[in-house]
Scaffold this motif. Structure first.
Motif, PDB file in Angstrom:
ATOM      1  N   GLU A   1      20.474  26.579  -4.988  1.00 42.34           N
ATOM      2  CA  GLU A   1      19.864  25.769  -6.040  1.00 42.34           C
ATOM      3  C   GLU A   1      20.208  24.306  -5.839  1.00 42.34           C
ATOM      4  OE1 GLU A   1      19.635  25.636 -10.913  1.00 42.34           O
ATOM      5  OE2 GLU A   1      21.222  26.778  -9.962  1.00 42.34           O
ATOM      6  N   VAL A   2      19.202  23.442  -5.997  1.00 37.17           N
ATOM      7  CA  VAL A   2      19.434  22.003  -5.943  1.00 37.17           C
ATOM      8  C   VAL A   2      19.259  21.421  -7.335  1.00 37.17           C
ATOM      9  CG1 VAL A   2      18.791  21.730  -3.523  1.00 37.17           C
ATOM     10  CG2 VAL A   2      17.049  21.479  -5.268  1.00 37.17           C
ATOM     11  N   LYS A   3      20.096  20.445  -7.651  1.00 40.61           N
ATOM     12  CA  LYS A   3      19.979  19.719  -8.921  1.00 40.61           C
ATOM     13  C   LYS A   3      19.772  18.253  -8.602  1.00 40.61           C
ATOM     14  CE  LYS A   3      22.512  22.903 -11.766  1.00 40.61           C
ATOM     15  NZ  LYS A   3      23.730  23.241 -12.439  1.00 40.61           N
ATOM     16  N   GLY A   4      18.859  17.620  -9.355  1.00 39.98           N
ATOM     17  CA  GLY A   4      18.582  16.208  -9.177  1.00 39.98           C
ATOM     18  C   GLY A   4      17.389  15.932  -8.283  1.00 39.98           C
ATOM     19  N   ALA A   5      16.783  16.980  -7.716  1.00 43.73           N
ATOM     20  CA  ALA A   5      15.638  16.813  -6.820  1.00 43.73           C
ATOM     21  C   ALA A   5      14.777  18.077  -6.887  1.00 43.73           C
ATOM     22  CB  ALA A   5      16.119  16.574  -5.399  1.00 43.73           C
ATOM     23  N   LYS A   6      13.548  17.985  -6.378  1.00 42.84           N
ATOM     24  CA  LYS A   6      12.629  19.122  -6.360  1.00 42.84           C
ATOM     25  C   LYS A   6      12.330  19.519  -4.920  1.00 42.84           C
ATOM     26  CE  LYS A   6      10.472  18.212 -10.762  1.00 42.84           C
ATOM     27  NZ  LYS A   6       9.246  17.951 -11.495  1.00 42.84           N
ATOM     28  N   ILE A   7      12.385  20.809  -4.649  1.00 46.23           N
ATOM     29  CA  ILE A   7      12.218  21.328  -3.296  1.00 46.23           C
ATOM     30  C   ILE A   7      10.815  21.050  -2.768  1.00 46.23           C
ATOM     31  CG2 ILE A   7      12.170  23.424  -1.885  1.00 46.23           C
ATOM     32  CD1 ILE A   7      14.410  24.525  -3.667  1.00 46.23           C
ATOM     33  N   GLU A   8      10.786  20.452  -1.577  1.00 45.37           N
ATOM     34  CA  GLU A   8       9.536  20.206  -0.849  1.00 45.37           C
ATOM     35  C   GLU A   8       9.350  21.249   0.256  1.00 45.37           C
ATOM     36  OE1 GLU A   8       7.032  17.528  -0.838  1.00 45.37           O
ATOM     37  OE2 GLU A   8       7.793  17.498  -2.881  1.00 45.37           O
ATOM     38  N   TYR A   9      10.459  21.665   0.878  1.00 44.10           N
ATOM     39  CA  TYR A   9      10.427  22.621   1.978  1.00 44.10           C
ATOM     40  C   TYR A   9      11.710  23.448   1.925  1.00 44.10           C
ATOM     41  CZ  TYR A   9      10.998  24.551   6.636  1.00 44.10           C
ATOM     42  OH  TYR A   9      11.191  25.421   7.682  1.00 44.10           O
ATOM     43  N   ALA A  10      11.583  24.737   2.214  1.00 41.78           N
ATOM     44  CA  ALA A  10      12.756  25.595   2.299  1.00 41.78           C
ATOM     45  C   ALA A  10      12.457  26.758   3.233  1.00 41.78           C
ATOM     46  CB  ALA A  10      13.146  26.115   0.926  1.00 41.78           C
ATOM     47  N   MET A  11      13.500  27.255   3.887  1.00 42.73           N
ATOM     48  CA  MET A  11      13.346  28.407   4.754  1.00 42.73           C
ATOM     49  C   MET A  11      14.659  29.165   4.800  1.00 42.73           C
ATOM     50  SD  MET A  11      11.530  30.349   6.406  1.00 42.73           S
ATOM     51  CE  MET A  11      10.037  29.913   7.240  1.00 42.73           C
TER      52      MET A  11
ATOM     53  N   ILE B   1      17.040  23.569   3.003  1.00 47.20           N
ATOM     54  CA  ILE B   1      16.260  23.019   1.893  1.00 47.20           C
ATOM     55  C   ILE B   1      16.096  21.519   2.097  1.00 47.20           C
ATOM     56  CG2 ILE B   1      16.226  22.544  -0.587  1.00 47.20           C
ATOM     57  CD1 ILE B   1      17.920  25.077  -0.969  1.00 47.20           C
ATOM     58  N   VAL B   2      14.889  21.031   1.891  1.00 51.64           N
ATOM     59  CA  VAL B   2      14.616  19.596   1.827  1.00 51.64           C
ATOM     60  C   VAL B   2      13.955  19.361   0.481  1.00 51.64           C
ATOM     61  CG1 VAL B   2      13.382  17.636   2.810  1.00 51.64           C
ATOM     62  CG2 VAL B   2      14.342  19.393   4.321  1.00 51.64           C
ATOM     63  N   ALA B   3      14.567  18.508  -0.329  1.00 50.75           N
ATOM     64  CA  ALA B   3      14.070  18.263  -1.685  1.00 50.75           C
ATOM     65  C   ALA B   3      13.750  16.785  -1.867  1.00 50.75           C
ATOM     66  CB  ALA B   3      15.106  18.717  -2.706  1.00 50.75           C
ATOM     67  N   LYS B   4      12.731  16.535  -2.653  1.00 56.00           N
ATOM     68  CA  LYS B   4      12.308  15.163  -2.930  1.00 56.00           C
ATOM     69  C   LYS B   4      13.075  14.651  -4.146  1.00 56.00           C
ATOM     70  CE  LYS B   4       8.139  12.481  -2.877  1.00 56.00           C
ATOM     71  NZ  LYS B   4       6.696  12.532  -2.703  1.00 56.00           N
ATOM     72  N   THR B   5      13.630  13.469  -3.997  1.00 59.81           N
ATOM     73  CA  THR B   5      14.390  12.867  -5.088  1.00 59.81           C
ATOM     74  C   THR B   5      13.436  12.150  -6.036  1.00 59.81           C
ATOM     75  OG1 THR B   5      14.783  10.840  -3.871  1.00 59.81           O
ATOM     76  CG2 THR B   5      16.422  12.579  -3.616  1.00 59.81           C
ATOM     77  N   PRO B   6      13.800  12.020  -7.318  1.00 61.19           N
ATOM     78  CA  PRO B   6      12.926  11.308  -8.245  1.00 61.19           C
ATOM     79  C   PRO B   6      12.877   9.827  -7.872  1.00 61.19           C
ATOM     80  CG  PRO B   6      14.928  11.990  -9.358  1.00 61.19           C
ATOM     81  CD  PRO B   6      14.990  12.530  -7.964  1.00 61.19           C
ATOM     82  N   ARG B   7      11.717   9.233  -8.014  1.00 56.06           N
ATOM     83  CA  ARG B   7      11.555   7.800  -7.702  1.00 56.06           C
ATOM     84  C   ARG B   7      11.418   7.025  -8.983  1.00 56.06           C
ATOM     85  NH1 ARG B   7       7.909   5.619  -2.848  1.00 56.06           N
ATOM     86  NH2 ARG B   7       8.615   3.661  -3.687  1.00 56.06           N
ATOM     87  N   ASP B   8      12.132   5.946  -9.064  1.00 55.10           N
ATOM     88  CA  ASP B   8      11.989   5.047 -10.211  1.00 55.10           C
ATOM     89  C   ASP B   8      10.860   4.089  -9.919  1.00 55.10           C
ATOM     90  OD1 ASP B   8      14.138   6.200 -11.476  1.00 55.10           O
ATOM     91  OD2 ASP B   8      15.588   4.776 -10.652  1.00 55.10           O
ATOM     92  N   GLU B   9       9.854   4.114 -10.756  1.00 54.17           N
ATOM     93  CA  GLU B   9       8.732   3.191 -10.604  1.00 54.17           C
ATOM     94  C   GLU B   9       9.047   1.914 -11.366  1.00 54.17           C
ATOM     95  OE1 GLU B   9       6.138   3.738  -8.639  1.00 54.17           O
ATOM     96  OE2 GLU B   9       6.858   5.737  -8.144  1.00 54.17           O
ATOM     97  N   LEU B  10       8.667   0.783 -10.812  1.00 52.23           N
ATOM     98  CA  LEU B  10       8.908  -0.505 -11.462  1.00 52.23           C
ATOM     99  C   LEU B  10       7.868  -0.793 -12.497  1.00 52.23           C
ATOM    100  CD1 LEU B  10       9.967  -2.657  -8.408  1.00 52.23           C
ATOM    101  CD2 LEU B  10      11.407  -1.579 -10.103  1.00 52.23           C
TER     102      LEU B  10
END
Length: 167
Positions: free
Chosen positions: A105-115, A158-167
């Motif tokens: 399980e990852v916290k703080g990001a959403k999974i983009e790829y896993a195997m 697991i490769v997860a995408k981190t949240p991006r802060d938009e300006l």
């Protein structure tokens, strides 16, 4: 750099040193991290977790047979801070334990790829992926699929995408 002189200079220096140390420690915490841990048989549920900044990876499992095995977890954040990665594996390649369950399980990001793999690449051998029906992937977890998983696990990526802060 010399320390400021005088009473007010000393207060400034005393305030500046802890701030600099915090910045250095925070930067060091963002470097990739590899940690070894024992995967233990016996049928009990065990977890191993590592954090890097705002991101955490937790590997939870239950295994039977054999003796303890040395495994590793590697976590890292891409230079642009857009991806968080977590790998859990047995460096010797193939685990001889029978896994009754697993979840990463990852916290703080959403999974983009896993195997998930039944055998990890080592010495001329290739990674052997689990069949798609043996495991499932959600936004934050990779886990065994009840009734389909064949009890073999040697590596998770697991490769997860981190949240991006938009300006």
């Amino acid at each position: 750099m010399a320390a400021p002189s005088g009473r007010s200079g000393w207060r400034l220096w005393a305030a500046l040193v802890p701030a600099v140390l915090l910045c250095v420690a925070a930067r060091a915490a963002e470097e990739p991290s590899t940690a070894e841990f024992d995967v233990r048989p016996g049928g009990e549920v065990h977890s191993f977790s590592r954090s890097l900044g705002d991101y955490t990876c937790t590997f939870t499992y239950s295994a039977q047979g054999g003796t303890n095995e040395q495994w590793q977890m590697n976590i890292g954040v891409s230079e642009d801070n857009l991806l968080f990665s977590c790998s859990v594996w047995r460096p010797q390649g193939k685990s001889y334990l029978f896994f009754t369950q697993f979840k990463a399980e990852v916290k703080g990001a959403k999974i983009e790829y896993a195997m998930a793999y039944s055998q990890a690449a080592v010495g001329g051998q290739s990674d052997v992926p689990l069949k798609e029906e043996e495991f499932e992937i959600t936004e934050t977890t990779v886990s065994h699929r009840e009734g389909k998983f064949r009890f073999e696990l040697s590596k998770l990526m697991i490769v997860a995408k981190t949240p991006r802060d938009e300006l």
